[in-house]
Write a protein that holds these residues in place. Structure first.
Motif, PDB file in Angstrom:
ATOM      1  N   ARG A  68       0.875  -1.173   0.000  1.00 23.04           N
ATOM      2  CA  ARG A  68       0.000   0.000   0.000  1.00 23.04           C
ATOM      3  C   ARG A  68       0.899   1.205   0.000  1.00 23.04           C
ATOM      4  NH1 ARG A  68      -4.102  -0.185   4.348  1.00 23.04           N
ATOM      5  NH2 ARG A  68      -3.711  -2.308   4.989  1.00 23.04           N
ATOM      6  N   HIS A  90     -10.654  -9.988   7.954  1.00 23.88           N
ATOM      7  CA  HIS A  90      -9.579 -10.028   8.953  1.00 23.88           C
ATOM      8  C   HIS A  90      -9.668  -8.803   9.850  1.00 23.88           C
ATOM      9  CE1 HIS A  90      -8.206  -7.432   5.716  1.00 23.88           C
ATOM     10  NE2 HIS A  90      -7.463  -6.809   6.627  1.00 23.88           N
ATOM     11  N   GLU A  92      -7.351  -5.784  11.398  1.00 20.63           N
ATOM     12  CA  GLU A  92      -6.079  -5.168  11.009  1.00 20.63           C
ATOM     13  C   GLU A  92      -4.991  -5.454  12.044  1.00 20.63           C
ATOM     14  OE1 GLU A  92      -6.503  -3.928   8.097  1.00 20.63           O
ATOM     15  OE2 GLU A  92      -4.361  -3.624   7.805  1.00 20.63           O
ATOM     16  N   HIS A 284     -12.875  -6.783   8.646  1.00 17.45           N
ATOM     17  CA  HIS A 284     -13.189  -6.190   7.349  1.00 17.45           C
ATOM     18  C   HIS A 284     -12.468  -6.968   6.256  1.00 17.45           C
ATOM     19  CE1 HIS A 284      -9.377  -4.414   8.577  1.00 17.45           C
ATOM     20  NE2 HIS A 284      -9.111  -4.301   7.276  1.00 17.45           N
TER      21      HIS A 284
HETATM   22 FE   LIG Z   1      -7.169  -4.689   6.317  1.00 15.56          FE
END
Ligand SMILES: [Fe+2]
Length: 307
Positions: A68, A90, A92, A284
């Motif tokens: 990212r 999952h 974070e 999420h």
């Molecule tokens: Fe994530």
């Protein structure tokens, strides 16, 4: 309880967050997620201000697991996986000793189709898991093995934000991670964590780990086979085991995956949606998508319960 309380309105979102901070925090605690819709977020700077208004300074993304990029400050792009790929549900950074308690997602550009951030209550996931499976994880815990190689996964200096090996070792020790240098340029890390945690506010047990997302069965079958042939089972970018190193059978991971899915709810993103997620209450993921999906992500409020 419905997952995600939706608050609609107009005007700067930061004003609404400041004005109704305690009610929105209460809604986040009760529902696990809050969606603010129709407001003006004000670009990346406004997004960072929104994070500050509700949860304090956005956190740096450490011990990175996925590609990212930093958009600005501590605002990042969401995981840059190919659009056709689904990202399993999952919580974070649940593979780390310290994780963010609150997550923020800002829709800068909605996808054309799908591309939602599905949400699952991990209290509900815990309830849905076969008690014998749950008990085994509670007893044996789980282990994450990660490889940072020359040509596989992230490079270790990217993941740890430093090219100093001693500093990497220090960071590992501080985070309960065991490092192993694989010469010339590789690093393998192992960490054993709890699979079930207590939610810091509700005190309820929550399924909070990366067992499914990092397990090799979450790779496409042809990629899984190819990687195993080249790097061996312990050389995959990520893999998960029971805490004593025993293999987790694919059918157990499948069962866990089904529990997340059964608990999942979704909504379609609209421009300038601001989604706030209680990271220990709700998992999420990401649906596959088409179109120019751009979701900015920020994290806040470090947990301080290293084990
Ligand atoms: Fe994530």
């Amino acid at each position: 309880m419905t997952l995600a309380l939706t608050i609609t309105g107009s005007g700067p979102v930061v004003d609404r967050l400041k004005q109704d901070r305690s009610a929105i925090r209460a809604g986040l605690t009760e529902h696990g997620a809050v969606l603010l819709r129709g407001f003006d977020v004000g670009g990346v700077d406004g997004f960072a201000d929104a994070v500050r208004a509700l949860a304090g300074e956005p956190l740096t993304y450490t011990e990175q697991s996925t590609p990212r990029s930093r958009i600005k400050g501590n605002v990042y792009s969401s995981t840059e996986y190919p659009p056709h790929a689904e990202i399993p549900l999952h919580n974070e950074m649940s593979y780390q000793a310290v994780w963010p308690l609150t997550l923020f997602f800002h829709c800068q550009s909605p996808p054309e189709t799908q591309g939602a951030t599905p949400l699952s209550s991990v209290r509900e996931v815990y309830r849905l898991i076969d008690p014998s499976v749950r008990e085994e994880f509670e007893r044996r815990r789980w282990m994450v093995v990660r490889n940072y190689g020359d040509d596989i996964g992230l490079r270790w200096w990217t993941a740890f934000n430093t090219d100093d090996r001693a500093e990497v070792e220090r960071l590992c020790r501080a985070g309960g991670v065991e490092p192993e240098w694989i010469e010339p340029n590789g690093l393998r890390t192992r960490a054993v964590r709890d699979a079930v945690h207590q939610h810091p506010v509700s005190g309820q047990p929550v399924w909070f780990n990366h067992v499914v997302l990092f397990h090799e069965s979450s790779l496409e079958p042809s990629i899984r086979e190819g990687l195993r042939e080249i790097y061996g089972e312990d050389g995959l970018p990520n893999n998960t085991y029971y805490g004593d190193g025993g293999a987790i059978p694919d059918n157990v991971v499948d069962h866990l995956r089904q529990c997340y899915r059964r608990a999942a709810t979704r909504f379609d993103y609209q421009f300038d949606d601001l989604l706030v997620v209680d990271n220990m209450a709700v998992a999420h993921g990401r649906e596959p998508f088409t179109g120019p999906r751009k979701i900015a992500v920020a994290m806040a409020e470090p947990s301080q319960t290293p084990r």
